[in-house]
Design a protein around this motif. Structure first.
Motif, PDB file in Angstrom:
ATOM      1  N   LYS A 160       0.707  -1.174  -0.414  1.00  0.00           N
ATOM      2  CA  LYS A 160       0.312   0.269   0.307  1.00  0.00           C
ATOM      3  C   LYS A 160       0.778   0.905   0.126  1.00  0.00           C
ATOM      4  CE  LYS A 160      -3.910  -2.319   2.892  1.00  0.00           C
ATOM      5  NZ  LYS A 160      -4.607  -2.218   1.701  1.00  0.00           N
ATOM      6  N   ILE A 161       2.349   1.012   0.901  1.00  0.00           N
ATOM      7  CA  ILE A 161       3.143   2.149   0.571  1.00  0.00           C
ATOM      8  C   ILE A 161       3.808   2.280  -0.145  1.00  0.00           C
ATOM      9  CG2 ILE A 161       4.722   1.252   1.863  1.00  0.00           C
ATOM     10  CD1 ILE A 161       4.436   3.676   4.000  1.00  0.00           C
ATOM     11  N   ALA A 162       4.329   3.448  -0.745  1.00  0.00           N
ATOM     12  CA  ALA A 162       4.982   3.527  -1.792  1.00  0.00           C
ATOM     13  C   ALA A 162       6.793   3.035  -1.341  1.00  0.00           C
ATOM     14  CB  ALA A 162       5.250   5.021  -2.473  1.00  0.00           C
ATOM     15  N   VAL A 163       7.077   1.944  -1.711  1.00  0.00           N
ATOM     16  CA  VAL A 163       8.903   2.240  -1.627  1.00  0.00           C
ATOM     17  C   VAL A 163       9.486   2.570  -2.467  1.00  0.00           C
ATOM     18  CG1 VAL A 163      10.400   0.030  -1.021  1.00  0.00           C
ATOM     19  CG2 VAL A 163       8.124   0.168   0.026  1.00  0.00           C
ATOM     20  N   CYS A 164      10.959   3.232  -2.781  1.00  0.00           N
ATOM     21  CA  CYS A 164      11.239   3.725  -3.403  1.00  0.00           C
ATOM     22  C   CYS A 164      13.113   2.703  -3.835  1.00  0.00           C
ATOM     23  CB  CYS A 164      11.970   5.327  -3.729  1.00  0.00           C
ATOM     24  SG  CYS A 164      10.674   6.150  -3.605  1.00  0.00           S
ATOM     25  N   ARG A 165      13.200   1.949  -4.460  1.00  0.00           N
ATOM     26  CA  ARG A 165      14.744   1.415  -4.244  1.00  0.00           C
ATOM     27  C   ARG A 165      15.966   2.403  -4.511  1.00  0.00           C
ATOM     28  NH1 ARG A 165      15.487  -4.624  -5.672  1.00  0.00           N
ATOM     29  NH2 ARG A 165      14.261  -3.837  -7.834  1.00  0.00           N
ATOM     30  N   VAL A 166      17.091   2.988  -3.909  1.00  0.00           N
ATOM     31  CA  VAL A 166      17.818   3.841  -4.735  1.00  0.00           C
ATOM     32  C   VAL A 166      19.166   2.997  -4.664  1.00  0.00           C
ATOM     33  CG1 VAL A 166      16.779   5.745  -4.843  1.00  0.00           C
ATOM     34  CG2 VAL A 166      18.385   5.067  -2.610  1.00  0.00           C
ATOM     35  N   ASN A 167      19.895   3.319  -5.321  1.00  0.00           N
ATOM     36  CA  ASN A 167      21.384   2.632  -5.969  1.00  0.00           C
ATOM     37  C   ASN A 167      22.257   3.642  -4.780  1.00  0.00           C
ATOM     38  OD1 ASN A 167      21.931   5.127  -6.844  1.00  0.00           O
ATOM     39  ND2 ASN A 167      22.211   4.269  -9.415  1.00  0.00           N
ATOM     40  N   SER A 168      21.742   4.416  -4.375  1.00  0.00           N
ATOM     41  CA  SER A 168      22.638   5.736  -3.407  1.00  0.00           C
ATOM     42  C   SER A 168      21.859   6.260  -2.859  1.00  0.00           C
ATOM     43  CB  SER A 168      23.368   5.903  -3.555  1.00  0.00           C
ATOM     44  OG  SER A 168      24.396   7.445  -3.142  1.00  0.00           O
ATOM     45  N   LEU A 169      21.521   5.904  -1.482  1.00  0.00           N
ATOM     46  CA  LEU A 169      20.693   6.931  -0.131  1.00  0.00           C
ATOM     47  C   LEU A 169      21.333   7.736   0.043  1.00  0.00           C
ATOM     48  CD1 LEU A 169      20.254   4.253   2.921  1.00  0.00           C
ATOM     49  CD2 LEU A 169      18.754   5.199   0.896  1.00  0.00           C
ATOM     50  N   MET A 170      22.541   7.834  -0.148  1.00  0.00           N
ATOM     51  CA  MET A 170      23.313   9.635  -0.075  1.00  0.00           C
ATOM     52  C   MET A 170      22.816  10.280  -1.329  1.00  0.00           C
ATOM     53  SD  MET A 170      27.210   8.841   1.400  1.00  0.00           S
ATOM     54  CE  MET A 170      27.394  10.316   1.324  1.00  0.00           C
ATOM     55  N   LYS A 171      22.373  10.410  -2.877  1.00  0.00           N
ATOM     56  CA  LYS A 171      22.106  10.707  -3.414  1.00  0.00           C
ATOM     57  C   LYS A 171      20.375  10.971  -3.444  1.00  0.00           C
ATOM     58  CE  LYS A 171      25.338   9.206  -7.015  1.00  0.00           C
ATOM     59  NZ  LYS A 171      25.613   8.228  -8.030  1.00  0.00           N
ATOM     60  N   ALA A 172      20.008  10.176  -3.199  1.00  0.00           N
ATOM     61  CA  ALA A 172      18.463  10.376  -2.787  1.00  0.00           C
ATOM     62  C   ALA A 172      18.404  11.729  -1.993  1.00  0.00           C
ATOM     63  CB  ALA A 172      18.332   8.937  -1.945  1.00  0.00           C
ATOM     64  N   VAL A 173      19.390  11.360  -0.239  1.00  0.00           N
ATOM     65  CA  VAL A 173      18.929  12.928  -0.029  1.00  0.00           C
ATOM     66  C   VAL A 173      19.601  13.708  -0.298  1.00  0.00           C
ATOM     67  CG1 VAL A 173      19.883  14.300   2.289  1.00  0.00           C
ATOM     68  CG2 VAL A 173      20.049  11.973   2.601  1.00  0.00           C
ATOM     69  N   ASP A 174      20.225  14.263  -1.493  1.00  0.00           N
ATOM     70  CA  ASP A 174      20.511  15.028  -2.352  1.00  0.00           C
ATOM     71  C   ASP A 174      19.477  15.030  -3.117  1.00  0.00           C
ATOM     72  OD1 ASP A 174      22.968  15.461  -1.744  1.00  0.00           O
ATOM     73  OD2 ASP A 174      23.990  14.758  -3.493  1.00  0.00           O
ATOM     74  N   THR A 175      18.582  14.465  -3.675  1.00  0.00           N
ATOM     75  CA  THR A 175      17.147  15.008  -4.507  1.00  0.00           C
ATOM     76  C   THR A 175      16.382  15.072  -3.504  1.00  0.00           C
ATOM     77  OG1 THR A 175      17.513  12.985  -5.984  1.00  0.00           O
ATOM     78  CG2 THR A 175      15.298  13.596  -5.419  1.00  0.00           C
ATOM     79  N   LEU A 176      16.292  14.805  -1.700  1.00  0.00           N
ATOM     80  CA  LEU A 176      15.271  15.979  -0.833  1.00  0.00           C
ATOM     81  C   LEU A 176      15.136  16.731  -0.495  1.00  0.00           C
ATOM     82  CD1 LEU A 176      15.090  12.462   1.406  1.00  0.00           C
ATOM     83  CD2 LEU A 176      13.724  12.483  -0.592  1.00  0.00           C
ATOM     84  N   HIS A 177      16.804  17.241  -0.155  1.00  0.00           N
ATOM     85  CA  HIS A 177      17.603  18.532  -0.280  1.00  0.00           C
ATOM     86  C   HIS A 177      16.679  19.670  -1.201  1.00  0.00           C
ATOM     87  CE1 HIS A 177      20.845  17.239   2.521  1.00  0.00           C
ATOM     88  NE2 HIS A 177      18.755  17.875   3.538  1.00  0.00           N
ATOM     89  N   LEU A 178      17.352  19.165  -2.811  1.00  0.00           N
ATOM     90  CA  LEU A 178      16.919  20.099  -4.329  1.00  0.00           C
ATOM     91  C   LEU A 178      15.443  19.920  -4.104  1.00  0.00           C
ATOM     92  CD1 LEU A 178      19.264  18.523  -6.684  1.00  0.00           C
ATOM     93  CD2 LEU A 178      19.366  20.229  -5.552  1.00  0.00           C
TER      94      LEU A 178
END
Length: 257
Positions: A160-178
């Motif tokens: 039911k909940i969205a799950v995002c699988r990423v190859n780098s959590l640090m890059k994902a944090v960059d996306t979040l900050h942006l």
């Protein structure tokens, strides 16, 4: 408190497997969502290299295993290569963020770093869904497989909940900050208390494993590091229990705002 001792996982059904090198290659090229690929440690050749290349392109983790692992699936025609079909549909992080904002909601995300026990992951997903979390972020490596056992433990919340699988959590944090999302990290020795954190604005919360905690480089990307106050001196809380405490605090704040 240490994590639960890992329990044996049930053998996947043959219908959930993609068996053989060419079939795995075809599944990857067709964009079929795969949970992970198992390669026997000794296999090599052009087809295996293509599997690795396509798996990297589609962010599908590869597990190098002894041949006994694949034989344990009760199959013999695997050619040293088997893929497990994903039980959930992974979503793109930016697509999820855009959708949440378009609905006029303030994003709330949960990042799992090094959490491998599928029962903890299932329990966290169940609480996250109940507390209004929009998405759970997991790395493509170093996390428990989101298989039938994980879905069962989550009482179906992982579907039911969205799950995002990423190859780098640090890059994902960059996306979040942006995207204007403030990142919080839970750490038992932090000076800031959870009660001094503001989760009403767009927020993402990093939870680490009980034994290793949050990866130091990832911890440095957090805007705020906080602790959960405890009356008694103890090593740590179970990660799923800690996630529940944090998410209910965030839900309380958002309901009162």
């Amino acid at each position: 408190m240490k994590s639960f001792r890992q329990q044996p996982q049930s053998r996947p059904k043959k219908s959930s497997l993609v068996i053989g090198r060419q079939k795995v290659i075809s599944a990857l090229k067709e964009g079929k969502q795969l949970e992970r690929i198992y390669l026997v440690q000794t296999v090599h050749g052009p087809e295996i290299e293509e599997v690795k290349k396509l798996a990297a392109l589609h962010q599908v983790p590869i597990n190098k295993v002894p041949v006994e692992k694949l034989n344990g699936f009760n199959i013999t025609d695997h050619e040293g290569c088997v893929a497990l079909v994903a039980k959930i549909q992974y979503q793109d992080l930016q697509d999820v963020l855009s959708h949440v904002v378009e609905k006029g909601e303030s994003p709330l995300l949960l990042i799992l770093d090094g959490v491998t026990d599928i029962r903890n992951i299932g329990a966290i997903a169940r609480t996250a869904y109940c507390c209004g979390v929009h998405a759970i972020l997991i790395p493509d490596k170093g996390v428990g497989a989101l298989n039938e056992d994980a879905i069962l433990t989550s009482a179906g919340a992982l579907e039911k909940i969205a799950v995002c699988r990423v190859n780098s959590l640090m890059k994902a944090v960059d996306t979040l900050h942006l995207n204007g999302i403030r990142v919080f990290a839970s750490e038992m020795t932090a000076e800031t208390s959870i009660f001094d954190c503001d989760f009403r604005d767009p927020a993402a919360i990093i939870m680490g494993s009980e034994e290793k905690g949050i990866y130091p480089a990832l911890m440095k990307t957090a805007d705020t590091v906080f602790r959960i106050p405890m009356a008694g001196k103890f090593e740590s809380l179970n990660v799923s229990v800690a996630a529940g405490m944090i998410l209910y605090e965030s839900m309380k704040q958002r309901m009162q705002s």
